[in-house]
Write an enzyme that holds these catalytic residues in place. Structure first.
Site, PDB file in Angstrom:
ATOM      1  N   ASP A  64       0.870  -1.176   0.000  1.00  0.00           N
ATOM      2  CA  ASP A  64       0.000   0.000   0.000  1.00  0.00           C
ATOM      3  C   ASP A  64       0.912   1.232   0.000  1.00  0.00           C
ATOM      4  O   ASP A  64       2.128   1.144   0.183  1.00  0.00           O
ATOM      5  CB  ASP A  64      -0.981  -0.017   1.171  1.00  0.00           C
ATOM      6  CG  ASP A  64      -2.190   0.877   0.884  1.00  0.00           C
ATOM      7  OD1 ASP A  64      -2.130   1.676  -0.070  1.00  0.00           O
ATOM      8  OD2 ASP A  64      -3.191   0.799   1.614  1.00  0.00           O
TER       9      ASP A  64
HETATM   10  C1  NOJ Z   1      -3.897   4.116  -0.021  1.00  0.00           C
HETATM   11  C2  NOJ Z   1      -5.075   3.195   0.082  1.00  0.00           C
HETATM   12  O1  NOJ Z   1      -5.055   2.488   1.306  1.00  0.00           O
HETATM   13  C3  NOJ Z   1      -5.160   2.192  -1.050  1.00  0.00           C
HETATM   14  O2  NOJ Z   1      -6.347   1.471  -0.937  1.00  0.00           O
HETATM   15  C4  NOJ Z   1      -5.053   2.909  -2.357  1.00  0.00           C
HETATM   16  O3  NOJ Z   1      -5.220   1.990  -3.408  1.00  0.00           O
HETATM   17  C5  NOJ Z   1      -3.711   3.583  -2.402  1.00  0.00           C
HETATM   18  N1  NOJ Z   1      -3.657   4.602  -1.365  1.00  0.00           N
HETATM   19  C6  NOJ Z   1      -3.407   4.206  -3.743  1.00  0.00           C
HETATM   20  O4  NOJ Z   1      -4.174   5.331  -3.936  1.00  0.00           O
END
Ligand code: NOJ
Length: 759
Positions: free
Chosen positions: A298
């Site tokens: 993530d």
């Molecule tokens: C953080 C989020 O937790 C995740 O779900 C998302 O895909 C990413 N940012 C990218 O934007």
């Protein structure tokens, strides 16, 4: 033998094309069988330097800070340089044919090997045509429509150059305080698994190499939805039984259905951050489940391990993440900075790098990017597919089907088209932004049809009062809002209108930016001064239909006890107002069912239908049983609940356990009311005694049927070992003999029951 010769032939072809210095598009083309893809990957890997391999494991944000903290200046400058050196495998948040083409050209033409990039984006509930938030769509329990909704999102996203979405989120959550419940399918593993599969099918289609399909990414692996006290990014403390039986099955279902990528998560599981969690990523995902796609971290989740107190510096982040099977680093800059040295010093085995890169290249081959890196860069598609009329039709359909009728005393709904003096009250009724929900990164601002606009299309007898100002100001962070807690000045206007009206439609709930990532709440009431206004209006005129717009279950207990009709509309997307108006006027008979329990008060949370029995279930007259002294154990509205303008009668439950491998359950459902309508017929089981305690109820089948007035249909279910078994704490799947209770009905609390014995 023949196969070997063919393979050798392909290998030499592949090597040949690799050794020829690429000039234009790609290194290797021709996506054919899985075998030949593996041969091509091997050939390509042999050509790659260690640095280039690590480059494939590196993902950069598209040079602006749309979905997370901004990268530091220093790193941002390096990005273009890194891209040209082949040190970037994927980017995120770059959209639009022109921009995508520009970056892809750099990757293809200016790097030594010309390996195309992946372009990721959070296409969560629509790209431009915004559909209801995922939690709302889950309330439709309509798998083929959910698949269609993901399909139109993929059609639009692929038309602007995107080839990878970070969806679906399949985190099970039992805590409505967690802001990201809006992004998932609610509290149930069975429903969540089915919906996850439908979404993956919608995004990926039948042919991933087509130019209108994109790779899906199931997230967040794992346990993110179990953040303690519903506070985003918090620790998740999970038993192995819960992990195996509740949290992991939707991921396993996604893997079994060919999901191309998995995203790990920000949280710690059993003391180990998910990004560096070998047990999750290597033992379970890539080991037991034999997963062939890749894992992306993530956003900065690697870097965050320093704050977790797990890694001492960025170098250790790289080492621990790579070893644990986190294949691609999103925005931590750890791999690109340190992995080469870690391999050269013998700390990280190059075989692990090869494995990660093989997985990443495989997805690129599957997408057909080596055949044509610009397959998603078609200007004509960009023009015609965005807001295509057929996309809008799906968005309207699913918005209507996502709504849940919570209460309808004295059949106050549907409203007659000739109804006089309709008052519409509430700032949300005239809000063109909130209905779009939170994850609408690419949406055009303020383009939702409001409830007021929708109602005015169907009736000329509508008057509006905003009432209290809901939002007072925007804060410095984009999209953040400040809820009005003090200025009651609009209440008088609302009350005055209520007094001279025959019926009042009050649209209350949460601002679109009150749920989603980082938006946890400690209270589950109507935010700001809305409750005060509701009670003031009620004192003037009790004939109220409450339309709720929110991104999570709300504890609207007072409203449930006093207001005669309540429609849960969630955040229904662009066509919000049309969908709500059509439901209120009976052009569509509501059929949604709650995918998440609504609590009576925050103190009950986490509250969910499939809990275990305690040893003291009660109720008892004395105090020593499992309960609260100031609140009932009952939810406000249970999982699976939702009314219709008509009524359905359940009868003739039959259980045929003659073939123990396929236990047949059937039930007759009849439409007894005055409207045709849809019903979600739900089947729950209870394993009465097992070697691991089983929940009181577990959803194990459902079917959405359409019944005209007076019509009856038999609905059949099959229960196989897959439905009757469970995991023990070593992850072993067990099917044990014994008595099972069955309940088939209209919610997790209402149905007809029977029993059978599993031998
Ligand atoms: C953080 C989020 O937790 C995740 O779900 C998302 O895909 C990413 N940012 C990218 O934007």
């Amino acid at each position: 033998m023949k196969k070997n010769i063919a393979s050798l032939f392909l290998l030499s072809l592949a090597l040949l094309s690799c050794t020829q210095k690429k000039e234009t598009s790609s290194v290797i083309s021709g996506t054919t069988s899985p075998d030949s893809i593996e041969i091509k990957i091997t050939a390509l890997l042999q050509k790659m330097t260690l640095e280039e391999k690590i480059g494939q494991m590196n993902q950069y944000n598209g040079f602006w800070d749309a979905t997370g903290p901004a990268p530091s200046e220093k790193n941002a400058k390096n990005k273009y340089e890194h891209l040209k050196k082949g040190l970037v495998g994927a980017v995120l948040n770059v959209t639009g044919v022109e921009k995508v083409r520009k970056l892809q050209e750099m990757a293809v033409n200016e790097t030594r090997l010309g390996i195309p990039l992946l372009f990721g984006f959070d296409v969560i509930h629509g790209y431009k045509t915004i559909t209801p938030i995922p939690l709302a769509e889950a309330a439709s329990w309509d798998l083929s429509l959910i698949e269609k909704s993901a399909r139109i999102a993929a059609e639009e996203a692929s038309a602007v150059g995107i080839n990878w979405t970070f969806a679906p989120m399949v985190d099970i959550s039992r805590d409505a305080r967690w802001g990201r419940v809006m992004e998932g399918a609610g509290e149930d593993t069975y429903l969540g698994s089915k919906i996850g599969i439908a979404r993956i099918k919608g995004f990926q289609g039948n042919d991933l190499s087509a130019n209108n399909t994109i790779a899906a990414c199931v997230k967040h692996f794992a346990g993110y939805g179990f953040a303690e006290s519903g506070k985003d990014y918090n620790t998740a403390d999970i038993s192995l039984s819960t992990l195996y039986n509740v949290i992991l099955p939707p991921f396993k279902a996604a893997v079994d259905n060919n999901v191309q990528t998995v995203m790990n998560s920000f949280n710690v599981v059993d003391g180990i951050p998910a990004t560096a969690n070998s047990f999750l990523q290597r033992d379970i995902l890539k080991g037991k489940w034999n997963y062939k796609g890749f894992v992306v971290s993530d956003w900065g989740s690697g870097l965050e391990m320093i704050d977790h107190g797990y890694a001492k510096d960025l170098k250790q982040v790289a080492e621990l993440s790579a070893k644990a099977g986190s294949d691609m680093d999103m925005e931590s800059y750890a791999y690109v900075a340190h992995l080469k040295q870690l391999v050269e010093s013998g700390k990280v085995d190059e075989k692990l790098i090869d494995d990660a890169v093989r997985r990443i290249l495989r997805v690129k081959f599957e997408l057909g990017l080596f055949d044509d890196p610009y397959r998603y860069c078609n200007l004509q598609n960009e023009k015609t597919k965005i807001y295509a009329p057929e996309h809008m039709a799906v968005a309207l359909d699913i918005a209507r089907k996502s709504m849940v009728l919570l209460k309808n005393e004295k059949q106050i709904l549907p409203l007659s088209k000739t109804q006089k003096n309709i008052a519409v009250i509430g700032a949300l009724a005239n809000d063109k932004s909130s209905p779009l929900g939170n994850w609408r990164l690419a949406a055009d601002d303020n383009n939702a049809i409001t409830v007021l606009e929708g109602l005015q299309k169907l009736s000329t007898n509508v008057s509006f009062a905003r009432g209290v100002n809901f939002v007072t100001e925007k804060t410095s962070f984009p999209n953040e809002v400040q809820i009005n807690e003090t200025d009651t000045s609009g209440i008088g206007e609302a009350v005055a209108l209520a007094k001279k009206s025959d019926i009042i439609i009050m649209v209350l709930g949460e601002h679109g930016m009150q749920s989603g990532e980082g938006r946890s709440r400690s209270r589950l009431d109507l935010p700001g001064l809305q409750q005060q206004m509701l009670e003031a209006v009620y004192a003037a005129n009790k004939n109220i239909v409450l339309v709720l717009m929110n991104g999570r279950p709300l504890a609207v207990t007072w409203a449930a006890e006093n207001i005669p009709a309540i429609l849960e509309a969630w955040q229904p997307g662009m066509l919000s107002g049309d969908a709500i108006a059509q439901v209120l006027f009976g052009e569509y008979n509501p059929s949604g069912k709650l995918p998440m329990t609504f609590p009576r008060s925050v103190g009950q949370v986490p509250i969910y239908y499939n809990h275990y029995s305690t040893g003291r279930p009660g109720p008892k007259k004395e105090v020593f049983w499992s309960h609260y002294t100031d609140e009932t154990n009952k939810p406000l509205y249970p999982f699976g609940y939702g009314l219709s303008y008509t009524s359905f009668q359940y009868s003739n439950l039959k259980i045929d356990d003659g073939d123990q491998s396929k236990i047949k359950v059937s039930v007759l459902v009849k439409n007894k009311g005055k409207f045709s309508g849809e019903e979600v017929v739900q089947l729950y089981i209870r394993d009465k005694a097992a070697s691991v305690v089983r929940p009181l109820k577990e959803l194990k089948g459902f079917e959405k049927i359409n019944l005209s007035i007076g019509e009856a249909k038999q609905v059949d279910f099959l229960l196989t070992d897959a439905e009757l078994g469970f995991y023990n704490s070593t992850g072993q799947f067990l099917v044990e003999p014994g008595d099972f209770e069955i309940m088939v009905g209209s919610s997790s609390e209402k149905g007809i029951s029977g029993v059978f014995n599993k031998k």
